[in-house]
Design an enzyme around this catalytic site. Sequence first.
Site, PDB file in Angstrom:
ATOM      1  N   ASP A  67       1.126  -1.197  -0.212  1.00  0.00           N
ATOM      2  CA  ASP A  67       0.106  -0.018   0.232  1.00  0.00           C
ATOM      3  C   ASP A  67       0.770   0.974  -0.035  1.00  0.00           C
ATOM      4  O   ASP A  67       2.531   0.816  -0.068  1.00  0.00           O
ATOM      5  CB  ASP A  67      -0.791   0.150   1.465  1.00  0.00           C
ATOM      6  CG  ASP A  67       0.214  -0.693   2.602  1.00  0.00           C
ATOM      7  OD1 ASP A  67       0.894  -0.473   2.907  1.00  0.00           O
ATOM      8  OD2 ASP A  67      -0.943  -0.628   3.250  1.00  0.00           O
ATOM      9  N   ASN A 134      -6.940  -2.644  14.243  1.00  0.00           N
ATOM     10  CA  ASN A 134      -8.413  -2.723  13.722  1.00  0.00           C
ATOM     11  C   ASN A 134      -8.583  -4.508  13.067  1.00  0.00           C
ATOM     12  O   ASN A 134      -9.533  -4.727  12.747  1.00  0.00           O
ATOM     13  CB  ASN A 134      -8.967  -1.844  12.873  1.00  0.00           C
ATOM     14  CG  ASN A 134      -8.104  -0.968  12.275  1.00  0.00           C
ATOM     15  OD1 ASN A 134      -7.572  -1.803  11.479  1.00  0.00           O
ATOM     16  ND2 ASN A 134      -8.857  -0.127  11.272  1.00  0.00           N
ATOM     17  N   HIS A 136      -6.922  -4.372  10.423  1.00  0.00           N
ATOM     18  CA  HIS A 136      -6.505  -4.313   8.369  1.00  0.00           C
ATOM     19  C   HIS A 136      -5.150  -5.165   8.428  1.00  0.00           C
ATOM     20  O   HIS A 136      -4.162  -5.327   9.043  1.00  0.00           O
ATOM     21  CB  HIS A 136      -6.032  -2.938   8.468  1.00  0.00           C
ATOM     22  CG  HIS A 136      -5.620  -1.796   9.132  1.00  0.00           C
ATOM     23  ND1 HIS A 136      -5.632  -1.221   9.031  1.00  0.00           N
ATOM     24  CD2 HIS A 136      -4.297  -2.789   8.781  1.00  0.00           C
ATOM     25  CE1 HIS A 136      -4.034  -0.164   9.635  1.00  0.00           C
ATOM     26  NE2 HIS A 136      -3.651  -1.458   9.591  1.00  0.00           N
ATOM     27  N   GLU A 141      -9.400  -1.851   5.722  1.00  0.00           N
ATOM     28  CA  GLU A 141     -10.106  -1.491   6.799  1.00  0.00           C
ATOM     29  C   GLU A 141     -11.366  -2.071   7.034  1.00  0.00           C
ATOM     30  O   GLU A 141     -11.927  -2.668   5.906  1.00  0.00           O
ATOM     31  CB  GLU A 141     -10.447  -0.441   6.801  1.00  0.00           C
ATOM     32  CG  GLU A 141      -9.052   0.889   6.482  1.00  0.00           C
ATOM     33  CD  GLU A 141      -8.458   0.707   8.107  1.00  0.00           C
ATOM     34  OE1 GLU A 141      -7.905  -0.291   9.043  1.00  0.00           O
ATOM     35  OE2 GLU A 141      -8.031   2.153   7.814  1.00  0.00           O
TER      36      GLU A 141
HETATM   37  P1  PGA Z   1       2.667  -1.682  11.993  1.00  0.00           P
HETATM   38  O1  PGA Z   1       0.945  -1.404  11.825  1.00  0.00           O
HETATM   39  O2  PGA Z   1       4.025  -2.449  12.185  1.00  0.00           O
HETATM   40  O3  PGA Z   1       2.710  -0.108  12.741  1.00  0.00           O
HETATM   41  O4  PGA Z   1       1.832  -2.126  13.842  1.00  0.00           O
HETATM   42  C1  PGA Z   1       1.051  -2.342  11.304  1.00  0.00           C
HETATM   43  C2  PGA Z   1      -0.205  -2.258  10.340  1.00  0.00           C
HETATM   44  O5  PGA Z   1      -1.463  -1.067  10.662  1.00  0.00           O
HETATM   45  O6  PGA Z   1      -0.503  -3.449   9.029  1.00  0.00           O
END
Ligand code: PGA
Length: 241
Positions: A67, A134, A136, A141
């Site tokens: 992404d 959450n 995702h 999302e």
């Molecule tokens: P993080 O993010 O590794 O900074 O916890 C993971 C994500 O949001 O997919």
Amino acid sequence: MKKIILNNYDEVSRAAADVYVQQLRNKPDSVLGLATGSTPLGLYAELVRKYQSGEIDFSKACSFNLDEYYPIRKSHPQSYDSFMHANLFSKVNFAQSRLPNGEAEDPQAECIKYDAEIEAAGGIDLQLLGIGLNGHIGFNEPSASYPMSTNLVKLTESTLKANSRFFDASDSQPTQALTMGFGAIFHAKSILLIITGANKAPVSRKLFDGVIHTDIPASLLLLHPDVTVIMDREASGANGA
Ligand code: PGA
């Protein structure tokens, strides 16, 4: 879903890096799906170390990232393009690396092009994933429906809040992103999900309760035949989190 619980972040990073050593030994021209965020930083540092010591070689491999914020200049310090260059691409020798283009004038056309490029490369061999608080994966999302293709998404309040730590108050944080959809992720031959830290314990507990929660995108991974989850004790909830 294979679950490996290790003691801490460093052990997770090292074990994940070993998966890449094995992958590139078996298939030097692998197509690697990569991720951003805090979780893979240790893995990327370990891959750089292994590259420098001659243990791993990316010269025949190519990569596609999950992404990118939209819109964002590639040169913006918080673009995922900048993140990947700073932490991995400038330090190892990938034949080719691609992220969704946050500068694209026509985001829909960019999404179609991105999926076509993944397909032309033969699909992803090993997809790295982190997980959001959450649930995702990529920037897919929680939603009532999940697009198969790469698409432009509106980020949720929870994701914006979690990622606001990276943006200065003076900087406007993009509220949208281009993200690979479930098609490319699910067509990956294998998936490596890394989860670390006590704040991920609630979501990882739900991931392993054997139920597909449609409001937790990562729980759809239960349907993929080859998913390895490497997590630390804190994320597993073993420390009482
Ligand atoms: P993080 O993010 O590794 O900074 O916890 C993971 C994500 O949001 O997919």
